[in-house]
Design a protein around this motif. Structure first.
Motif, short mmCIF file in Angstrom:
data_model
loop_
_atom_site.label_atom_id
_atom_site.label_comp_id
_atom_site.label_asym_id
_atom_site.label_seq_id
_atom_site.Cartn_x
_atom_site.Cartn_y
_atom_site.Cartn_z
N VAL A 38 1.13 -1.10 -0.01
CA VAL A 38 0.06 -0.17 -0.11
C VAL A 38 0.93 1.13 -0.03
O VAL A 38 2.03 1.27 0.80
N THR A 39 0.63 2.39 -0.86
CA THR A 39 1.50 3.46 -1.02
C THR A 39 1.13 4.46 0.02
O THR A 39 0.22 4.11 0.85
N LYS A 40 2.07 5.49 0.27
CA LYS A 40 1.73 6.36 1.14
C LYS A 40 0.23 7.21 1.27
O LYS A 40 -0.17 7.57 2.11
N THR A 41 -0.22 7.04 -0.16
CA THR A 41 -1.38 7.98 -0.31
C THR A 41 -2.71 6.89 -0.05
O THR A 41 -3.77 7.26 -0.43
N GLY A 42 -2.41 5.48 0.05
CA GLY A 42 -3.44 4.71 0.58
C GLY A 42 -3.74 3.70 -0.73
O GLY A 42 -4.63 2.95 -0.76
N VAL A 43 -3.05 3.88 -1.91
CA VAL A 43 -3.42 3.39 -3.01
C VAL A 43 -2.62 1.77 -3.02
O VAL A 43 -1.59 1.64 -2.72
N VAL A 44 -3.36 0.83 -3.25
CA VAL A 44 -2.70 -0.38 -3.48
C VAL A 44 -1.65 -0.69 -4.57
O VAL A 44 -2.17 -0.05 -5.71
N ALA A 45 -0.65 -0.99 -4.15
CA ALA A 45 0.59 -0.94 -5.25
C ALA A 45 0.44 -2.10 -6.12
O ALA A 45 1.10 -3.28 -5.98
N ASP A 46 -0.19 -2.01 -7.09
CA ASP A 46 -0.60 -3.21 -8.16
C ASP A 46 -0.48 -2.67 -9.65
O ASP A 46 -1.19 -1.90 -9.99
N PRO A 47 0.85 -2.90 -9.99
CA PRO A 47 1.45 -2.23 -11.39
C PRO A 47 0.55 -2.80 -12.67
O PRO A 47 0.57 -2.41 -13.66
N TRP A 48 -0.18 -3.79 -12.55
CA TRP A 48 -1.14 -4.43 -13.67
C TRP A 48 -2.49 -3.55 -13.57
O TRP A 48 -3.14 -3.49 -14.51
N ILE A 49 -2.78 -2.76 -12.51
CA ILE A 49 -3.87 -1.81 -12.55
C ILE A 49 -3.60 -0.51 -12.91
O ILE A 49 -4.18 0.11 -13.70
N ARG A 50 -2.49 0.09 -12.28
CA ARG A 50 -2.20 1.44 -12.46
C ARG A 50 -0.64 1.87 -12.28
O ARG A 50 -0.20 1.10 -11.65
N LYS A 51 -0.32 2.64 -13.13
CA LYS A 51 1.21 3.06 -13.21
C LYS A 51 1.32 3.89 -12.02
O LYS A 51 0.77 5.04 -11.88
N LEU A 52 2.30 3.77 -11.13
CA LEU A 52 2.45 4.22 -9.82
C LEU A 52 3.83 4.73 -9.69
O LEU A 52 4.70 3.88 -10.20
N MET A 53 4.17 5.74 -9.17
CA MET A 53 5.66 6.15 -8.71
C MET A 53 5.80 6.79 -7.14
O MET A 53 4.70 7.27 -6.97
N ALA A 54 7.15 6.56 -6.93
CA ALA A 54 7.17 7.51 -5.62
C ALA A 54 8.24 8.57 -6.00
O ALA A 54 8.86 8.61 -6.93
#
Length: 118
Positions: A38-54
């Motif tokens: 789970v990211t700092k913003t509460g988003v589940v860290a799932d790269p198959w669903i959404r592109k995320l970055m720190a």
């Protein structure tokens, strides 16, 4: 003493307005030691669903989307959803699907601009 241009660059970074700036990008996966998924913003860290970055939230705002332009010219939109202990200043860490992909990615200099979240 800072030069005029160095002072402007520092102001842009500290005010969170690093539009079109160069960043050093690295990559990580959700399978790292100490990761909760789970990211700092509460988003589940799932790269198959959404592109995320720190990001460093003093430079890029958490919860905002950014277009990352890679050295080969392609672009991808990422959500700034996480922070990292070594992510300071003009550095970002991109969430990828596999450890081998993250290792292959290595370090790259990218250009980041704001984007619409999709």
């Amino acid at each position: 003493m800072l030069t005029y241009f160095a002072a402007l660059a520092l102001l842009a970074v500290t005010s969170g307005q690093a539009e079109g700036a160069k960043f050093v990008a690295t990559a990580y996966t959700r399978d790292c030691a100490g990761c909760t998924g789970v990211t700092k913003t509460g988003v589940v860290a799932d790269p198959w669903i959404r592109k995320l970055m720190a990001v460093d939230p003093r430079v890029l705002k958490l919860g905002k989307c950014y277009r990352v332009k890679f050295p080969d010219g392609h672009t991808t939109v990422y959500l700034a959803a996480d922070v990292g202990g070594s992510i300071k200043g003009n550095r970002v860490d991109l969430l990828l699907k596999s450890t081998s992909g993250a290792k292959k990615f290595g370090r790259q200099v990218v250009t980041i601009t704001t984007a619409q979240c999709s």
